[in-house]
Design a protein around this motif. Sequence first.
Motif, PDB file in Angstrom:
ATOM      1  N   MET A 145      -9.534  22.183  58.254  1.00  0.00           N
ATOM      2  CA  MET A 145      -8.039  22.529  58.093  1.00  0.00           C
ATOM      3  C   MET A 145      -7.177  20.698  57.446  1.00  0.00           C
ATOM      4  O   MET A 145      -7.818  19.415  58.497  1.00  0.00           O
ATOM      5  CB  MET A 145      -7.377  22.150  59.886  1.00  0.00           C
ATOM      6  N   TYR A 146      -5.860  20.871  57.563  1.00  0.00           N
ATOM      7  CA  TYR A 146      -5.877  19.270  57.051  1.00  0.00           C
ATOM      8  C   TYR A 146      -4.125  19.816  57.304  1.00  0.00           C
ATOM      9  O   TYR A 146      -3.631  20.460  57.148  1.00  0.00           O
ATOM     10  CB  TYR A 146      -6.004  18.599  55.467  1.00  0.00           C
ATOM     11  N   PHE A 147      -3.118  18.080  56.997  1.00  0.00           N
ATOM     12  CA  PHE A 147      -2.118  17.656  57.172  1.00  0.00           C
ATOM     13  C   PHE A 147      -1.696  17.162  55.545  1.00  0.00           C
ATOM     14  O   PHE A 147      -2.940  16.642  55.347  1.00  0.00           O
ATOM     15  CB  PHE A 147      -1.395  17.791  58.277  1.00  0.00           C
ATOM     16  N   GLY A 148      -0.201  17.439  54.995  1.00  0.00           N
ATOM     17  CA  GLY A 148      -0.119  16.345  53.985  1.00  0.00           C
ATOM     18  C   GLY A 148       1.164  16.348  53.534  1.00  0.00           C
ATOM     19  O   GLY A 148       2.072  16.677  54.441  1.00  0.00           O
ATOM     20  N   GLU A 149       0.758  15.364  52.636  1.00  0.00           N
ATOM     21  CA  GLU A 149       2.489  15.316  52.038  1.00  0.00           C
ATOM     22  C   GLU A 149       2.783  15.408  50.900  1.00  0.00           C
ATOM     23  O   GLU A 149       1.422  14.936  49.849  1.00  0.00           O
ATOM     24  CB  GLU A 149       3.029  14.244  52.828  1.00  0.00           C
ATOM     25  N   ASN A 170      11.019  16.565  47.861  1.00  0.00           N
ATOM     26  CA  ASN A 170      10.296  16.299  49.006  1.00  0.00           C
ATOM     27  C   ASN A 170       9.328  17.426  49.592  1.00  0.00           C
ATOM     28  O   ASN A 170       9.697  18.299  50.251  1.00  0.00           O
ATOM     29  CB  ASN A 170      10.210  14.889  49.904  1.00  0.00           C
ATOM     30  N   TYR A 171       7.692  17.117  50.224  1.00  0.00           N
ATOM     31  CA  TYR A 171       7.508  18.473  50.421  1.00  0.00           C
ATOM     32  C   TYR A 171       6.485  18.128  51.443  1.00  0.00           C
ATOM     33  O   TYR A 171       6.218  16.907  51.736  1.00  0.00           O
ATOM     34  CB  TYR A 171       6.062  19.523  49.682  1.00  0.00           C
ATOM     35  N   ASP A 172       6.201  18.346  52.991  1.00  0.00           N
ATOM     36  CA  ASP A 172       5.309  18.596  53.854  1.00  0.00           C
ATOM     37  C   ASP A 172       4.455  19.222  54.254  1.00  0.00           C
ATOM     38  O   ASP A 172       5.016  20.973  53.831  1.00  0.00           O
ATOM     39  CB  ASP A 172       5.867  18.141  55.341  1.00  0.00           C
ATOM     40  N   PHE A 173       3.370  19.295  54.171  1.00  0.00           N
ATOM     41  CA  PHE A 173       2.098  20.377  54.481  1.00  0.00           C
ATOM     42  C   PHE A 173       1.398  20.411  55.674  1.00  0.00           C
ATOM     43  O   PHE A 173       1.426  18.975  56.014  1.00  0.00           O
ATOM     44  CB  PHE A 173       1.315  20.663  53.205  1.00  0.00           C
ATOM     45  N   LYS A 174       1.651  21.598  56.751  1.00  0.00           N
ATOM     46  CA  LYS A 174       1.739  21.656  57.444  1.00  0.00           C
ATOM     47  C   LYS A 174       0.120  23.085  57.854  1.00  0.00           C
ATOM     48  O   LYS A 174       0.717  24.131  57.469  1.00  0.00           O
ATOM     49  CB  LYS A 174       2.316  21.958  58.642  1.00  0.00           C
ATOM     50  N   ASN A 175      -0.631  22.650  58.717  1.00  0.00           N
ATOM     51  CA  ASN A 175      -1.472  23.368  59.043  1.00  0.00           C
ATOM     52  C   ASN A 175      -2.408  24.109  57.699  1.00  0.00           C
ATOM     53  O   ASN A 175      -2.594  25.564  57.223  1.00  0.00           O
ATOM     54  CB  ASN A 175      -1.008  24.371  59.759  1.00  0.00           C
ATOM     55  N   VAL A 176      -2.669  23.084  57.019  1.00  0.00           N
ATOM     56  CA  VAL A 176      -3.727  23.323  55.993  1.00  0.00           C
ATOM     57  C   VAL A 176      -4.474  24.294  56.219  1.00  0.00           C
ATOM     58  O   VAL A 176      -5.943  23.100  56.744  1.00  0.00           O
ATOM     59  CB  VAL A 176      -3.582  22.211  54.703  1.00  0.00           C
ATOM     60  N   GLU A 177      -5.368  25.400  55.426  1.00  0.00           N
ATOM     61  CA  GLU A 177      -6.309  25.115  55.305  1.00  0.00           C
ATOM     62  C   GLU A 177      -7.257  25.457  54.146  1.00  0.00           C
ATOM     63  O   GLU A 177      -6.815  26.429  52.969  1.00  0.00           O
ATOM     64  CB  GLU A 177      -6.514  26.737  56.537  1.00  0.00           C
ATOM     65  N   GLY A 264      14.218  27.306  34.367  1.00  0.00           N
ATOM     66  CA  GLY A 264      13.254  26.999  32.543  1.00  0.00           C
ATOM     67  C   GLY A 264      12.657  26.202  32.493  1.00  0.00           C
ATOM     68  O   GLY A 264      11.947  25.309  31.570  1.00  0.00           O
ATOM     69  N   LYS A 265      12.853  25.241  32.891  1.00  0.00           N
ATOM     70  CA  LYS A 265      12.327  23.625  33.252  1.00  0.00           C
ATOM     71  C   LYS A 265      11.136  23.694  34.142  1.00  0.00           C
ATOM     72  O   LYS A 265      11.124  24.436  35.173  1.00  0.00           O
ATOM     73  CB  LYS A 265      13.190  22.118  33.439  1.00  0.00           C
ATOM     74  N   PHE A 266      10.490  23.019  33.356  1.00  0.00           N
ATOM     75  CA  PHE A 266       8.790  22.092  34.301  1.00  0.00           C
ATOM     76  C   PHE A 266       9.069  20.972  35.700  1.00  0.00           C
ATOM     77  O   PHE A 266       9.913  20.063  35.287  1.00  0.00           O
ATOM     78  CB  PHE A 266       7.725  21.936  33.023  1.00  0.00           C
ATOM     79  N   LEU A 267       8.759  21.113  35.996  1.00  0.00           N
ATOM     80  CA  LEU A 267       8.644  20.790  37.249  1.00  0.00           C
ATOM     81  C   LEU A 267       6.897  20.267  38.016  1.00  0.00           C
ATOM     82  O   LEU A 267       5.806  20.690  37.792  1.00  0.00           O
ATOM     83  CB  LEU A 267       9.264  21.060  38.692  1.00  0.00           C
ATOM     84  N   PHE A 268       6.851  18.805  37.771  1.00  0.00           N
ATOM     85  CA  PHE A 268       5.431  18.188  38.322  1.00  0.00           C
ATOM     86  C   PHE A 268       5.169  17.548  39.421  1.00  0.00           C
ATOM     87  O   PHE A 268       6.372  16.398  39.544  1.00  0.00           O
ATOM     88  CB  PHE A 268       5.434  17.548  37.562  1.00  0.00           C
ATOM     89  N   GLY A 269       4.230  17.506  40.662  1.00  0.00           N
ATOM     90  CA  GLY A 269       4.278  16.447  41.308  1.00  0.00           C
ATOM     91  C   GLY A 269       3.092  16.644  41.987  1.00  0.00           C
ATOM     92  O   GLY A 269       2.345  16.955  42.024  1.00  0.00           O
ATOM     93  N   ASP A 270       2.781  15.982  43.525  1.00  0.00           N
ATOM     94  CA  ASP A 270       1.273  15.407  43.574  1.00  0.00           C
ATOM     95  C   ASP A 270       0.994  15.598  45.449  1.00  0.00           C
ATOM     96  O   ASP A 270       2.802  16.709  45.739  1.00  0.00           O
ATOM     97  CB  ASP A 270       0.856  14.330  43.355  1.00  0.00           C
ATOM     98  N   ALA A 271       0.202  16.177  45.348  1.00  0.00           N
ATOM     99  CA  ALA A 271       0.258  16.658  46.777  1.00  0.00           C
ATOM    100  C   ALA A 271      -1.383  16.028  47.521  1.00  0.00           C
ATOM    101  O   ALA A 271      -2.445  14.992  46.908  1.00  0.00           O
ATOM    102  CB  ALA A 271      -0.433  17.930  47.097  1.00  0.00           C
ATOM    103  N   TYR A 272      -0.895  15.314  49.214  1.00  0.00           N
ATOM    104  CA  TYR A 272      -2.045  13.924  49.443  1.00  0.00           C
ATOM    105  C   TYR A 272      -2.270  14.998  50.810  1.00  0.00           C
ATOM    106  O   TYR A 272      -1.335  15.113  51.864  1.00  0.00           O
ATOM    107  CB  TYR A 272      -2.184  12.944  49.780  1.00  0.00           C
ATOM    108  N   LEU A 273      -3.635  15.103  51.197  1.00  0.00           N
ATOM    109  CA  LEU A 273      -3.819  15.718  52.120  1.00  0.00           C
ATOM    110  C   LEU A 273      -5.053  14.818  52.855  1.00  0.00           C
ATOM    111  O   LEU A 273      -5.377  14.086  52.871  1.00  0.00           O
ATOM    112  CB  LEU A 273      -4.815  17.129  51.875  1.00  0.00           C
ATOM    113  N   HIS A 274      -4.796  14.891  54.300  1.00  0.00           N
ATOM    114  CA  HIS A 274      -5.470  14.224  55.417  1.00  0.00           C
ATOM    115  C   HIS A 274      -6.095  15.031  56.594  1.00  0.00           C
ATOM    116  O   HIS A 274      -5.178  16.048  56.910  1.00  0.00           O
ATOM    117  CB  HIS A 274      -4.546  13.164  56.343  1.00  0.00           C
ATOM    118  N   LYS A 275      -7.502  14.582  57.271  1.00  0.00           N
ATOM    119  CA  LYS A 275      -7.850  15.797  57.861  1.00  0.00           C
ATOM    120  C   LYS A 275      -7.690  15.205  58.909  1.00  0.00           C
ATOM    121  O   LYS A 275      -6.766  14.219  59.130  1.00  0.00           O
ATOM    122  CB  LYS A 275      -9.294  15.838  57.837  1.00  0.00           C
ATOM    123  N   HIS A 276      -7.075  16.471  60.364  1.00  0.00           N
ATOM    124  CA  HIS A 276      -6.604  16.254  61.220  1.00  0.00           C
ATOM    125  C   HIS A 276      -7.856  15.473  62.661  1.00  0.00           C
ATOM    126  O   HIS A 276      -8.794  15.598  61.965  1.00  0.00           O
ATOM    127  CB  HIS A 276      -6.893  17.746  62.070  1.00  0.00           C
TER     128      HIS A 276
END
Length: 276
Positions: A145-149, A170-177, A264-276
């Motif tokens: 399990m992780y969380f991230g942004e 912006n994105y918040d990731f919760k309960n990442v498995e 139709g346009k591309f969108l590019f982004g990042d993601a960083y996860l952290h261990k609970h």
Amino acid sequence: MSKENLESVTELWMRVLAKCNEKNINITAESKTYFFVSYSSLLRNVKSTQKIKPIYVKKLAEFLEVSELQILDWHENKDVTSLAEDSENAFESSTNVIEQTKSAFGAGKRTKIIIFLATCLLTLLCLSYYLLNYNTTLNSEKGRMYFGEGTDISLSMSKVGDDFQLPLYNYDFKNVEIKVEEEKIHITADIDTSRIEAPTITYIGKFEASGLYLDGNAAVTYKILINANNEAWIGVMMLKIETLESPKGYWLTILNDPDDETFGKFLFGDAYLHKH
């Protein structure tokens, strides 16, 4: 030693065996040390009824500490009955030395093999322990399990600038498995998105991704399903998992809202996860 065997040898060979016994020499193993030839070659020449080669005469004279003429005389002497008993004892003693040497060598070899196998087993156990701790949670039924942004990233280079939309969310990731099974990976998460220009406007949805896993790296395709209107976003992501402490990655998608000018346009982004 039988009479038949006595008739096939010379006095010279018997004296060689007697000297080996006296000096405690294993002639089978040490022939090259004293005569610079193999044991089989020495045996053929010394026991032969043919004229002995000069090189053997010289080496045998040095070994037996006699003259070369004496070597030739012993080689030609076939009347060895008087030496039979001594020669037989010498031969048996030499054989015993050989057997003892073989036994000692065999014991030493067995010891080395045991040590080698024990070392291999210990190494295997240590490696298994490391891999078990490295992958146990990841390969477990529940996964890890992780969380991230994350955030959209602007690509303003001239070659791609027109194809890419300026950052929107912006994105918040919760309960990442994250769950890995051999070379396959599956990721699920709850995701909250918010407009960069208007943070109070948020979208809540489900994130699912699956793909390939190799040596700590993952290549996945993902789908985000927005709860409010069942709108779906799809894309691809490369995720660097490494030691599983802080996975990070980058994703790429194409905006698919036909009512929006960004369609139709591309969108590019990042993601960083952290261990609970």
